[in-house]
Design a protein around this motif. Structure first.
Motif, PDB file in Angstrom:
ATOM      1  N   PRO A 109       0.810  -1.230   0.000  1.00 20.69           N
ATOM      2  CA  PRO A 109       0.000   0.000   0.000  1.00 20.69           C
ATOM      3  C   PRO A 109       0.832   1.264   0.000  1.00 20.69           C
ATOM      4  O   PRO A 109       2.018   1.255   0.322  1.00 20.69           O
ATOM      5  CB  PRO A 109      -0.808  -0.123   1.290  1.00 20.69           C
ATOM      6  CG  PRO A 109       0.040  -0.946   2.199  1.00 20.69           C
ATOM      7  CD  PRO A 109       0.765  -1.918   1.311  1.00 20.69           C
ATOM      8  N   ARG A 131       0.143  -8.008  13.823  1.00 20.63           N
ATOM      9  CA  ARG A 131      -0.368  -7.873  12.460  1.00 20.63           C
ATOM     10  C   ARG A 131       0.474  -8.810  11.596  1.00 20.63           C
ATOM     11  O   ARG A 131       1.701  -8.661  11.520  1.00 20.63           O
ATOM     12  CB  ARG A 131      -0.241  -6.432  11.973  1.00 20.63           C
ATOM     13  CG  ARG A 131      -0.695  -6.271  10.540  1.00 20.63           C
ATOM     14  CD  ARG A 131      -0.792  -4.815  10.140  1.00 20.63           C
ATOM     15  NE  ARG A 131      -1.033  -4.738   8.695  1.00 20.63           N
ATOM     16  CZ  ARG A 131      -1.232  -3.601   8.050  1.00 20.63           C
ATOM     17  NH1 ARG A 131      -1.237  -2.456   8.708  1.00 20.63           N
ATOM     18  NH2 ARG A 131      -1.438  -3.605   6.755  1.00 20.63           N
ATOM     19  N   VAL A 135       5.390 -11.140   4.035  1.00 18.76           N
ATOM     20  CA  VAL A 135       6.376 -10.580   3.091  1.00 18.76           C
ATOM     21  C   VAL A 135       7.227  -9.499   3.723  1.00 18.76           C
ATOM     22  O   VAL A 135       8.407  -9.364   3.415  1.00 18.76           O
ATOM     23  CB  VAL A 135       5.736 -10.018   1.792  1.00 18.76           C
ATOM     24  CG1 VAL A 135       5.354 -11.116   0.846  1.00 18.76           C
ATOM     25  CG2 VAL A 135       4.572  -9.095   2.078  1.00 18.76           C
TER      26      VAL A 135
HETATM   27  C1  HEC Z   1       8.456  -7.342   0.099  1.00 18.34           C
HETATM   28  C2  HEC Z   1       7.657  -6.140  -0.015  1.00 18.34           C
HETATM   29  C3  HEC Z   1       7.675  -5.172   1.141  1.00 18.34           C
HETATM   30  C4  HEC Z   1       8.769  -4.553   1.686  1.00 18.34           C
HETATM   31  C5  HEC Z   1      10.242  -4.705   1.326  1.00 18.34           C
HETATM   32  C6  HEC Z   1       8.247  -3.661   2.684  1.00 18.34           C
HETATM   33  N1  HEC Z   1       6.885  -3.753   2.748  1.00 18.34           N
HETATM   34 FE1  HEC Z   1       5.655  -2.679   3.944  1.00 18.34          FE
HETATM   35  N2  HEC Z   1       4.070  -3.711   3.258  1.00 18.34           N
HETATM   36  C7  HEC Z   1       4.116  -4.660   2.271  1.00 18.34           C
HETATM   37  C8  HEC Z   1       2.787  -5.187   2.068  1.00 18.34           C
HETATM   38  C9  HEC Z   1       2.400  -6.249   1.043  1.00 18.34           C
HETATM   39  C10 HEC Z   1       1.939  -4.521   2.988  1.00 18.34           C
HETATM   40  C11 HEC Z   1       0.448  -4.727   3.183  1.00 18.34           C
HETATM   41  C12 HEC Z   1       0.250  -5.963   4.015  1.00 18.34           C
HETATM   42  C13 HEC Z   1      -1.160  -6.175   4.479  1.00 18.34           C
HETATM   43  O1  HEC Z   1      -2.007  -6.342   3.629  1.00 18.34           O
HETATM   44  O2  HEC Z   1      -1.371  -6.135   5.680  1.00 18.34           O
HETATM   45  C14 HEC Z   1       2.780  -3.600   3.713  1.00 18.34           C
HETATM   46  C15 HEC Z   1       2.332  -2.752   4.699  1.00 18.34           C
HETATM   47  C16 HEC Z   1       3.090  -1.790   5.308  1.00 18.34           C
HETATM   48  C17 HEC Z   1       2.596  -0.817   6.259  1.00 18.34           C
HETATM   49  C18 HEC Z   1       1.165  -0.682   6.736  1.00 18.34           C
HETATM   50  C19 HEC Z   1       0.432   0.237   5.814  1.00 18.34           C
HETATM   51  C20 HEC Z   1      -1.007   0.455   6.217  1.00 18.34           C
HETATM   52  O3  HEC Z   1      -1.604   1.357   5.606  1.00 18.34           O
HETATM   53  O4  HEC Z   1      -1.524  -0.221   7.083  1.00 18.34           O
HETATM   54  C21 HEC Z   1       3.647  -0.047   6.627  1.00 18.34           C
HETATM   55  C22 HEC Z   1       3.623   1.125   7.587  1.00 18.34           C
HETATM   56  C23 HEC Z   1       4.797  -0.557   5.932  1.00 18.34           C
HETATM   57  N3  HEC Z   1       4.442  -1.604   5.134  1.00 18.34           N
HETATM   58  C24 HEC Z   1       6.057  -0.043   6.059  1.00 18.34           C
HETATM   59  C25 HEC Z   1       7.200  -0.611   5.505  1.00 18.34           C
HETATM   60  C26 HEC Z   1       8.540  -0.188   5.803  1.00 18.34           C
HETATM   61  C27 HEC Z   1       8.913   0.969   6.719  1.00 18.34           C
HETATM   62  C28 HEC Z   1       9.371  -0.975   5.092  1.00 18.34           C
HETATM   63  C29 HEC Z   1      10.885  -0.978   5.061  1.00 18.34           C
HETATM   64  C30 HEC Z   1      11.546  -1.250   6.320  1.00 18.34           C
HETATM   65  C31 HEC Z   1       8.544  -1.902   4.339  1.00 18.34           C
HETATM   66  N4  HEC Z   1       7.234  -1.661   4.634  1.00 18.34           N
HETATM   67  C32 HEC Z   1       9.033  -2.847   3.467  1.00 18.34           C
HETATM   68  C33 HEC Z   1       5.225  -5.055   1.556  1.00 18.34           C
HETATM   69  C34 HEC Z   1       6.503  -4.678   1.817  1.00 18.34           C
END
Ligand code: HEC
Length: 160
Positions: A109, A131, A135
């Motif tokens: 997102p 939560r 991934v």
């Molecule tokens: C491999 C892909 C991937 C990487 C790398 C990744 N994310 Fe995510 N992130 C996701 C996905 C997919 C979701 C949504 C998951 C769900 O549906 O709950 C998410 C959700 C989030 C959310 C929640 C958003 C919401 O609106 O609830 C946050 C904050 C977030 N990521 C921060 C980070 C941060 C900071 C990093 C780096 C340290 C990071 N992510 C690295 C895939 C990734």
């Protein structure tokens, strides 16, 4: 005098004869005047004229110049937290994009510009498993509380 009159009459006669002859050989048809066809023809002509006029007016109008401004967004890294957050965020770009705009292909997102507190809570929850996010878990499990706070500070500064 009589000769002169006869001569003039003959001349007039000859001239009229040539004129009438010409009139006789003029093409003409017996076709009745068809108003419908006439109207269609006139309308077609009108249309062509209108088109020409339209093009002429369009050519006269000044062309709008489109200026494409590519805004380069940069977070002003004026605090220690923002500088650290910026470095830590480099690992998140693959999924969430450079500006935190999210990536559909990754189902990641949009997070840029989100409230700092919300981001911090989500990362903490993902890290602790409250939560479930398989991934992302490998990317957050080694983050310290300070790292998470700095990431939150930085991400909140990205454009919404
Ligand atoms: C491999 C892909 C991937 C990487 C790398 C990744 N994310 Fe995510 N992130 C996701 C996905 C997919 C979701 C949504 C998951 C769900 O549906 O709950 C998410 C959700 C989030 C959310 C929640 C958003 C919401 O609106 O609830 C946050 C904050 C977030 N990521 C921060 C980070 C941060 C900071 C990093 C780096 C340290 C990071 N992510 C690295 C895939 C990734």
């Amino acid at each position: 005098m009589t000769r002169l009159i006869v001569f003039v009459l003959v001349i007039i006669g000859l001239v009229s004869l040539t004129y009438l002859n010409g009139f006789k050989s003029m093409p003409r048809s017996n076709q009745a005047f068809d108003y419908k066809t006439y109207k269609i023809e006139q309308d077609d002509k009108q249309k062509v004229l209108e088109e020409i006029e339209h093009k002429r007016l369009a050519a006269l109008e000044p062309k709008e110049e489109v200026i494409v401004v590519k805004a380069v967004f940069k977070v002003d890294l004026n605090t220690e937290g923002l500088r650290r957050g910026n470095k830590l965020y480099s690992k998140c770009i693959v999924c969430h994009g450079k500006l935190g705009e999210g990536k559909k292909s990754q189902n990641a997102p949009k997070i840029g510009g989100q409230f700092e507190q919300y981001i911090v809570t989500q990362i903490k929850n993902i890290k602790s498993g409250i939560r479930v996010n398989k991934v992302m878990n490998p990317y957050v499990k080694r983050l310290s509380v300070q790292d998470i706070n700095d990431l939150g500070e930085y991400i909140a500064k990205l454009p919404w």
